[in-house]
Design a protein around this motif. Structure first.
Motif, mmCIF file in Angstrom:
data_model
loop_
_atom_site.group_PDB
_atom_site.id
_atom_site.type_symbol
_atom_site.label_atom_id
_atom_site.label_comp_id
_atom_site.label_asym_id
_atom_site.label_seq_id
_atom_site.Cartn_x
_atom_site.Cartn_y
_atom_site.Cartn_z
ATOM 1 N N UNK A 1 0.825 -1.211 0.000
ATOM 2 C CA UNK A 1 0.000 0.000 0.000
ATOM 3 C C UNK A 1 0.857 1.259 0.000
ATOM 4 N N UNK A 2 2.083 1.197 0.551
ATOM 5 C CA UNK A 2 2.940 2.380 0.483
ATOM 6 C C UNK A 2 3.405 2.633 -0.954
ATOM 7 N N UNK A 3 3.583 1.586 -1.723
ATOM 8 C CA UNK A 3 3.930 1.769 -3.140
ATOM 9 C C UNK A 3 2.770 2.446 -3.859
ATOM 10 N N UNK A 4 1.557 1.959 -3.611
ATOM 11 C CA UNK A 4 0.374 2.546 -4.247
ATOM 12 C C UNK A 4 0.164 3.987 -3.814
ATOM 13 N N UNK B 1 10.927 4.321 5.119
ATOM 14 C CA UNK B 1 10.552 5.118 3.949
ATOM 15 C C UNK B 1 11.741 5.274 3.004
ATOM 16 N N UNK B 2 11.445 5.429 1.725
ATOM 17 C CA UNK B 2 12.450 5.416 0.666
ATOM 18 C C UNK B 2 13.617 6.358 0.925
ATOM 19 N N UNK B 3 13.342 7.559 1.434
ATOM 20 C CA UNK B 3 14.411 8.550 1.590
ATOM 21 C C UNK B 3 15.353 8.194 2.739
ATOM 22 N N UNK B 4 14.837 7.560 3.782
ATOM 23 C CA UNK B 4 15.688 7.112 4.883
ATOM 24 C C UNK B 4 16.481 5.874 4.488
ATOM 25 N N UNK C 1 0.607 12.119 5.229
ATOM 26 C CA UNK C 1 -0.071 12.885 4.171
ATOM 27 C C UNK C 1 -0.363 11.984 2.969
ATOM 28 N N UNK C 2 0.616 11.193 2.562
ATOM 29 C CA UNK C 2 0.435 10.324 1.403
ATOM 30 C C UNK C 2 -0.608 9.243 1.669
ATOM 31 N N UNK C 3 -0.596 8.689 2.878
ATOM 32 C CA UNK C 3 -1.546 7.627 3.206
ATOM 33 C C UNK C 3 -2.968 8.164 3.312
#
Length: 374
Positions: free
Chosen positions: A71-74, A103-106, A240-242
């Motif tokens: 779901x994080x990819x979506x 998360x991707x940036x970390x 925010x994204x979720x």
């Protein structure tokens, strides 16, 4: 007369457990309403997921974490990592956190043996010294058997007022695409002979994984973020994204108004009362998931009008194997009231996010009448 069962699942709580529960219930065919009076502790954190110390044989744990990754990819806030392994993520004070998912940036900032990393300071940024972070990280990575060369540089951001400012203030400025491009130009001269640029978490609340990778290509080097002290931009970004993904998926979100009470008759919760302006909104429900966390749950009453009783949730709630929320006698409050997240007695701050995902997922599936999600 319509005798069809009520498929509405009401989720109380907008943190990690509540969001996971809402999406699991929705994916299993339920109509979902999420009520939240605040963002919860997850949004203030670095948003990493650790399973250190957990029993990896717990039923549905891997299934829940795989569901969360999907779901994080979506939702455009992709998490990296795997249930079967762990890695170390650096923080702003030069320490390393052992995690399974991040998360991707970390994740991009994790130490890689033999790599060359430029830690970038920002003149005027409160609470961050690139030199001190580099010195402490050099020591930290040696302790886990890695050799990483950390160097430092300092940039000055022209659009931030003189004086001291926070990472959140910088992040607000970087919501603007033009300023993102300006930052990329400031960072380009620093990438020579470097494998990674590492900065505090400043890249805005709305930047998705695709945009972040695009910015790295523009700079000409991999870019990672450091976990900052709360409140963390990374946690706010994921939240925010979720929330955006929840709305896109058809979940109704009621923000800023707490659920005051649940009504139970004959062992079944039939309605929830939301403290909306003017008069309470009454929501008829098929199932309830309580994922309020430790801050808000004491204000939630469970009423049984026929018996003229009112019970408030206890300090550390328990659930049974079916995720049903239990009273002080270890009896379910109702067959269709489920519990999830760090309001539960089993919650542990070291792996609280993993427990939130696991319990939220199971509660969401069961509340929707499912057994698993295909």
């Amino acid at each position: 007369m319509d005798n069809a069962p009520n498929k509405t699942v009401l989720v109380i709580g907008g943190g990690l457990a509540g969001i996971t529960a809402a999406l699991a219930a929705m994916k299993n065919g339920a109509q979902v309403i999420l009520v939240t009076s605040g963002p919860g502790t997850f949004a203030l954190s670095g948003a990493t997921v650790s399973i250190r110390g957990m029993n990896k044989e717990q039923p549905y744990l891997q299934e829940a974490l795989d569901f969360f990754k999907d779901i994080t990819i979506a939702a455009e806030c992709e998490y990296k990592g795997a249930f079967t392994g762990s890695t170390f993520i650096p923080d702003i004070i030069g320490g390393l956190q052992e995690i399974a998912l991040a998360p991707f940036s970390l994740w991009a900032g994790r130490p890689v043996n033999g790599s060359k990393v430029m830690i970038v300071g920002i003149r005027g940024l409160s609470g961050f010294s690139a030199g001190l972070t580099a010195e402490l990280l050099t020591s930290s990575v040696k302790q886990i058997g890695l050799q990483v060369t950390y160097r430092t540089a300092t940039i000055e951001i022209p659009w931030v007022r003189n004086g001291f400012f926070t990472s959140l203030e910088v992040a607000n400025h970087l919501e603007d695409k033009q300023r993102q491009a300006q930052l990329a130009e400031l960072l380009k001269p620093l990438v020579k002979n470097q494998d990674l640029l590492l900065l505090p978490a400043i890249f805005g609340m709305t930047m998705g994984s695709g945009e972040f990778n695009g910015l790295a290509r523009q700079i000409g080097c991999s870019v990672g973020e450091l976990i900052t002290l709360p409140p963390s931009m990374v946690g706010l970004r994921v939240l925010h994204a979720m929330q955006k993904y929840l709305k896109q998926s058809g979940v109704e979100i009621i923000s800023g108004y707490p659920v005051q009470a649940l009504q139970v008759e004959d062992g079944i919760c039939t309605a929830a009362f939301v403290d909306t302006p003017g008069r309470n909104r009454v929501i008829k429900v098929g199932s309830i998931i309580v994922a309020t966390g430790r801050i808000n749950k004491s204000s939630l009453a469970i009423r049984t009008p026929s018996q003229k009783t009112e019970t408030f949730l206890q300090d550390d709630c328990l659930v049974n194997e079916s995720m049903q929320l239990l009273n002080e006698q270890n009896i379910p409050f109702a067959a269709n009231i489920y519990g999830a997240g760090d309001m539960l007695e089993t919650s542990d701050c070291k792996n609280g996010n993993a427990l939130a995902i696991w319990t939220g997922y199971r509660a969401g599936v069961l509340a929707a009448g499912g057994d698993n999600i295909g």
